[in-house]
Scaffold this active site. Structure first.
Site, PDB file in Angstrom:
ATOM      1  CG  HIS A  37     107.809 -35.912  35.634  1.00  0.00           C
ATOM      2  ND1 HIS A  37     109.052 -36.493  35.676  1.00  0.00           N
ATOM      3  CD2 HIS A  37     107.800 -34.973  36.621  1.00  0.00           C
ATOM      4  CE1 HIS A  37     109.760 -35.944  36.653  1.00  0.00           C
ATOM      5  NE2 HIS A  37     109.033 -35.005  37.238  1.00  0.00           N
ATOM      6  CD  GLU A  48     104.775 -32.673  38.415  1.00  0.00           C
ATOM      7  OE1 GLU A  48     105.099 -33.865  38.292  1.00  0.00           O
ATOM      8  OE2 GLU A  48     105.328 -31.897  39.219  1.00  0.00           O
ATOM      9  CG  ASP A  55     110.838 -35.838  40.077  1.00  0.00           C
ATOM     10  OD1 ASP A  55     109.678 -36.301  40.141  1.00  0.00           O
ATOM     11  OD2 ASP A  55     111.104 -34.715  39.606  1.00  0.00           O
ATOM     12  CG  HIS A 103     109.206 -30.277  37.297  1.00  0.00           C
ATOM     13  ND1 HIS A 103     110.508 -30.217  37.721  1.00  0.00           N
ATOM     14  CD2 HIS A 103     108.739 -31.503  37.672  1.00  0.00           C
ATOM     15  CE1 HIS A 103     110.826 -31.363  38.331  1.00  0.00           C
ATOM     16  NE2 HIS A 103     109.776 -32.167  38.302  1.00  0.00           N
TER      17      HIS A 103
HETATM   18 ZN    ZN Z   1     109.315 -33.984  38.958  1.00  0.00          ZN
END
Ligand code: ZN
Length: 132
Positions: free
Chosen positions: A81, A23, A94, A83
């Site tokens: 961010h 990530e 999250d 995935h």
């Molecule tokens: Zn996430």
């Protein structure tokens, strides 16, 4: 609510997400309006978990980015961010992060999908992404 971001910034995040086995993450710096979050800079930060299924921004890099932003008169308007395996919606992990950082959370995946969210009164709300 709107997240206003330039196409090239969003593309740079997606491009990096596509190439990365883990990530990716970072800060969206800019200006907040009444119901707008205008991104003026995208700042990539090292994911110190080095994981395909979670992220934690390197704290020192974060402090430096935030200090630099303050000097230029801008602030953190969002966190982004990626995935690597699941759709770009906030995970349970999250949500805990969103409680700590009540800014817009932009999540992208490797298929060019993305979504932006805020946590308001304990509930996740979708934020419209306006590409300029
Ligand atoms: Zn996430």
């Amino acid at each position: 609510m709107y997240l206003i971001i330039r196409q090239e910034y969003l593309s740079s995040v997606i491009k990096k997400a596509k190439k990365s086995p883990i990530e990716i993450c970072g800060l969206l710096l800019g200006r907040r309006g009444e119901d707008t979050f205008r991104v003026e800079e995208v700042h990539f930060i090292t994911n110190r978990l080095n994981s395909p299924a979670g992220f934690e921004m390197d704290p020192l890099e974060m402090v430096r980015a935030i200090d630099g932003a303050e000097k230029r008169g801008i602030e953190v308007v969002g966190i982004f961010h990626s995935h690597t395996r699941c759709p770009p919606r906030p995970s349970g992990r999250d949500l805990r992060g969103m409680e700590l950082w009540p800014v817009v959370w932009l999540i992208v995946d490797r298929e060019r999908n993305y979504g932006a969210y805020v946590l308001r009164n304990g509930r996740v709300e979708k934020v419209d992404v306006k590409i300029v």
